[in-house]
Motif scaffolding. Structure first.
Motif, mmCIF file in Angstrom:
data_model
loop_
_atom_site.group_PDB
_atom_site.id
_atom_site.type_symbol
_atom_site.label_atom_id
_atom_site.label_comp_id
_atom_site.label_asym_id
_atom_site.label_seq_id
_atom_site.Cartn_x
_atom_site.Cartn_y
_atom_site.Cartn_z
ATOM 1 N N LYS A 28 1.086 -1.417 0.151
ATOM 2 C CA LYS A 28 -0.442 0.180 0.500
ATOM 3 C C LYS A 28 0.850 1.174 -0.445
ATOM 4 N N PHE A 29 0.500 2.339 -0.771
ATOM 5 C CA PHE A 29 1.289 3.715 -0.854
ATOM 6 C C PHE A 29 0.548 4.765 -0.826
ATOM 7 N N GLU A 30 1.068 5.940 -0.428
ATOM 8 C CA GLU A 30 0.470 6.782 0.370
ATOM 9 C C GLU A 30 1.222 7.794 -0.733
ATOM 10 N N ASN A 31 2.718 8.303 -1.136
ATOM 11 C CA ASN A 31 3.270 8.742 -1.631
ATOM 12 C C ASN A 31 4.519 8.283 -2.393
ATOM 13 N N LEU A 32 4.273 8.562 -3.895
ATOM 14 C CA LEU A 32 5.466 8.150 -4.893
ATOM 15 C C LEU A 32 5.762 8.830 -5.239
ATOM 16 N N ASP A 33 7.645 8.718 -4.963
ATOM 17 C CA ASP A 33 8.539 10.211 -5.673
ATOM 18 C C ASP A 33 8.874 8.991 -7.080
ATOM 19 N N ILE A 34 8.610 10.042 -7.758
ATOM 20 C CA ILE A 34 8.776 9.940 -9.500
ATOM 21 C C ILE A 34 8.610 11.451 -9.985
ATOM 22 N N ASP A 35 9.962 11.767 -11.204
ATOM 23 C CA ASP A 35 9.599 12.781 -11.750
ATOM 24 C C ASP A 35 9.369 13.120 -13.024
ATOM 25 N N THR A 36 8.473 13.464 -12.877
ATOM 26 C CA THR A 36 7.780 13.719 -14.767
ATOM 27 C C THR A 36 8.115 14.734 -15.228
ATOM 28 N N LYS A 37 8.919 15.186 -15.129
ATOM 29 C CA LYS A 37 9.650 16.018 -16.545
ATOM 30 C C LYS A 37 9.589 15.260 -17.899
ATOM 31 N N ILE A 38 9.608 15.849 -18.621
ATOM 32 C CA ILE A 38 9.830 14.826 -20.212
ATOM 33 C C ILE A 38 11.219 15.149 -20.424
ATOM 34 N N LYS A 39 11.939 14.057 -20.890
ATOM 35 C CA LYS A 39 13.512 14.286 -22.054
ATOM 36 C C LYS A 39 12.846 13.648 -23.163
ATOM 37 N N LYS A 40 14.103 14.174 -24.012
ATOM 38 C CA LYS A 40 14.676 13.184 -25.050
ATOM 39 C C LYS A 40 14.676 11.888 -24.688
ATOM 40 N N VAL A 41 14.288 10.978 -25.192
ATOM 41 C CA VAL A 41 14.722 9.294 -25.153
ATOM 42 C C VAL A 41 14.847 8.897 -26.169
ATOM 43 N N VAL A 42 15.603 7.589 -26.061
ATOM 44 C CA VAL A 42 15.656 6.480 -27.762
ATOM 45 C C VAL A 42 16.097 5.424 -27.472
ATOM 46 N N LEU A 43 14.974 5.094 -28.065
ATOM 47 C CA LEU A 43 14.469 3.340 -27.123
ATOM 48 C C LEU A 43 15.460 2.416 -28.157
ATOM 49 N N SER A 44 15.825 1.486 -27.593
ATOM 50 C CA SER A 44 17.101 0.974 -28.554
ATOM 51 C C SER A 44 16.144 -0.396 -29.028
ATOM 52 N N LYS A 45 16.451 -0.696 -30.351
ATOM 53 C CA LYS A 45 15.791 -1.889 -30.930
ATOM 54 C C LYS A 45 16.199 -3.151 -31.325
ATOM 55 N N ASP A 46 17.257 -3.209 -30.247
ATOM 56 C CA ASP A 46 17.924 -4.825 -30.151
ATOM 57 C C ASP A 46 17.041 -5.342 -29.337
ATOM 58 N N ILE A 47 16.623 -6.879 -29.776
ATOM 59 C CA ILE A 47 15.526 -7.051 -29.337
ATOM 60 C C ILE A 47 15.916 -8.949 -28.985
ATOM 61 N N SER A 48 17.332 -9.069 -29.689
ATOM 62 C CA SER A 48 18.099 -10.423 -29.579
ATOM 63 C C SER A 48 18.029 -11.037 -27.989
ATOM 64 N N LYS A 49 18.374 -10.167 -27.789
ATOM 65 C CA LYS A 49 18.448 -10.904 -26.126
ATOM 66 C C LYS A 49 17.187 -10.751 -25.316
ATOM 67 N N HIS A 50 16.115 -10.741 -25.893
ATOM 68 C CA HIS A 50 14.353 -10.490 -25.498
ATOM 69 C C HIS A 50 13.978 -11.846 -25.024
ATOM 70 N N PRO A 51 13.995 -12.285 -23.398
ATOM 71 C CA PRO A 51 13.251 -13.356 -22.451
ATOM 72 C C PRO A 51 12.140 -14.000 -24.052
ATOM 73 N N LYS A 52 11.295 -12.768 -24.396
ATOM 74 C CA LYS A 52 9.853 -13.759 -25.235
ATOM 75 C C LYS A 52 11.131 -14.123 -26.683
ATOM 76 N N VAL A 53 11.698 -14.060 -26.798
ATOM 77 C CA VAL A 53 12.545 -14.028 -28.291
ATOM 78 C C VAL A 53 13.307 -14.876 -28.420
ATOM 79 N N LEU A 54 14.031 -15.100 -27.075
ATOM 80 C CA LEU A 54 15.376 -16.018 -26.462
ATOM 81 C C LEU A 54 13.857 -17.540 -26.420
ATOM 82 N N SER A 55 12.685 -17.033 -25.613
ATOM 83 C CA SER A 55 12.076 -18.551 -25.331
ATOM 84 C C SER A 55 11.798 -19.609 -27.044
ATOM 85 N N PHE A 56 11.298 -18.916 -27.844
ATOM 86 C CA PHE A 56 10.467 -19.040 -29.219
ATOM 87 C C PHE A 56 12.016 -20.019 -29.778
#
Length: 399
Positions: A205-233
């Protein structure tokens, strides 16, 4: 002493406020579904040990040629004897080694399934945590707007006394306040239910969350070779190839060896029987099963390629949503809202007691526009952080 009491007063807040990283870490340790998957890994590990074990030997004992009239007499005929025997299945070829490979494949797949479930849980926790924080921001905005509308209502009431405002303007301000109050109540309900959902995911149970909601530039990696779903298949496809080899190996059947010792009366010599037997693989069942397993391996390979395409498409979509949210948010915050704030000051100055012509409807209208765009800014933040939360499932490599 005063500082001490102030510190104690704020202490519960700091104790209850938790970072999202700590929330995720604690949830991964407590979640019962994950513990069940961990147990499945232990089970798969035992299957590896079982795969290399021979079948237990079978022991048999008894007596033959028992006479109905004199069942206790054992020396009337030469074939009367008491015997004890042992039979054992002896695996031939590499069947046990291949069976062990299949068990190891299942073990690896169960580990990948656990890691995949951890990523899903992590993503859900991030999503609800961000949702909660943004709901709190919306609620704070509405409370601030309600105070501003109250000020406008008070200003209009004073203007009305001097005949510089109309009663309908006061009513419009009151209606706006009530609409904001209604929305605030709805937000409180959403906030409460979101906290309950987070509690369901984390067992905490939570009453407060310490989370930063400032927007900043993000670049997502497209390397999915080690994703567990991929490895499972991928592992599952290899498993079916091993199953195919195992079915082929079954064409070399187990050899069953039986040894029995027969004890006879003193009139006759004891003797021993030795026999060997094995099934004949003449109907081709093993070949059919081996071919079926190869088809299953190819089927999983095709599913894997489809999965990779979907994963990469999802990452591209999330990246697009993130980039679009940043652009739109900056337009609202840096270009639109400053203009409305500037206009609000001008309108407040124009609608002073010293002016003869007062346009109070413009005050309310401009205040509405400020409310609308500030909420749009929060909407863009929600779009941004929802995409960011979902990205935690696809990749941890965020730059």
């Amino acid at each position: 002493m005063l500082k001490k009491y102030l510190l104690l007063g704020f202490l519960p807040f700091y104790l209850n406020a938790q970072s999202i990283e700590n929330i995720v870490s604690n949830a991964l340790e407590k979640n019962s579904s994950l513990k069940a998957l961990e147990s499945s890994i232990d089970i798969a590990k035992q299957e590896i040990a079982l795969a290399s074990k021979w079948d237990n030997p079978v022991i048999s004992f008894g007596a033959n040629d028992v006479q109905f009239n004199d069942y206790y007499v054992r020396d009337k005929e030469a074939m009367q004897a008491q015997f004890i025997g042992v039979s054992q299945n002896i695996p031939l070829g590499d069947r046990l080694d291949i069976a062990k490979k299949v068990a190891k494949d299942d073990y690896s797949i169960s580990k990948y399934n656990l890691e995949n479930s951890k990523l899903e849980l992590t993503s859900n926790i991030y999503e609800y945590s961000y949702k909660i924080k943004l709901l709190e921001e919306r609620l704070s905005l509405y409370n601030k707007f309600k105070k501003n509308v109250k000020k406008i209502e008070s200003l209009l009431t004073n203007f009305y006394k001097y005949g510089k405002a109309k009663q309908k303007d006061i009513l419009n301000a009151q209606i706006l306040y009530n609409e904001l109050d209604l929305k605030s109540q709805q937000l409180k309900t959403f906030l409460d239910t979101s906290y309950l959902k987070l509690q369901e995911l984390t067992y905490e149970k939570f009453e407060n969350l310490d989370i930063d909601t400032k927007i900043k530039k993000v670049v997502l990696s497209k390397d999915i070779s080690k994703h567990p779903k991929v490895l499972s298949f991928s592992q599952n496809s290899k498993k079916y190839l091993n199953v195919s080899d195992l079915e082929k190996e079954k064409k070399i059947p187990d050899l069953k060896m039986s040894v029995s010792y027969f004890e006879r009366s003193s009139n006759f010599e004891d003797y021993m029987n030795v026999s060997f037997s094995f099934p004949l693989a003449i109907y081709g069942k093993e070949n059919i099963k081996a071919t079926k397993a190869k088809y299953q391996s190819q089927q999983v390979k095709n599913q894997l390629e489809d999965l990779k395409v979907k994963f990469l498409s999802s990452i591209d979509t999330l990246q697009k949503n993130i980039d679009d949210s940043i652009t739109t948010y900056n337009i609202i915050e840096k270009r639109i809202l400053p203009k409305y704030s500037q206009l609000q000051k001008i309108l407040e100055n124009d609608n002073s007691y010293l002016k003869s012509n007062i346009d109070t409807s413009s005050l309310i209208k401009n205040e509405n526009e400020i409310i609308k765009y500030k909420l749009k800014a929060v909407d863009e933040k929600e779009k941004y952080f929802t995409a960011l939360a979902k990205s935690h499932y696809f990749t941890r490599n965020i730059k």
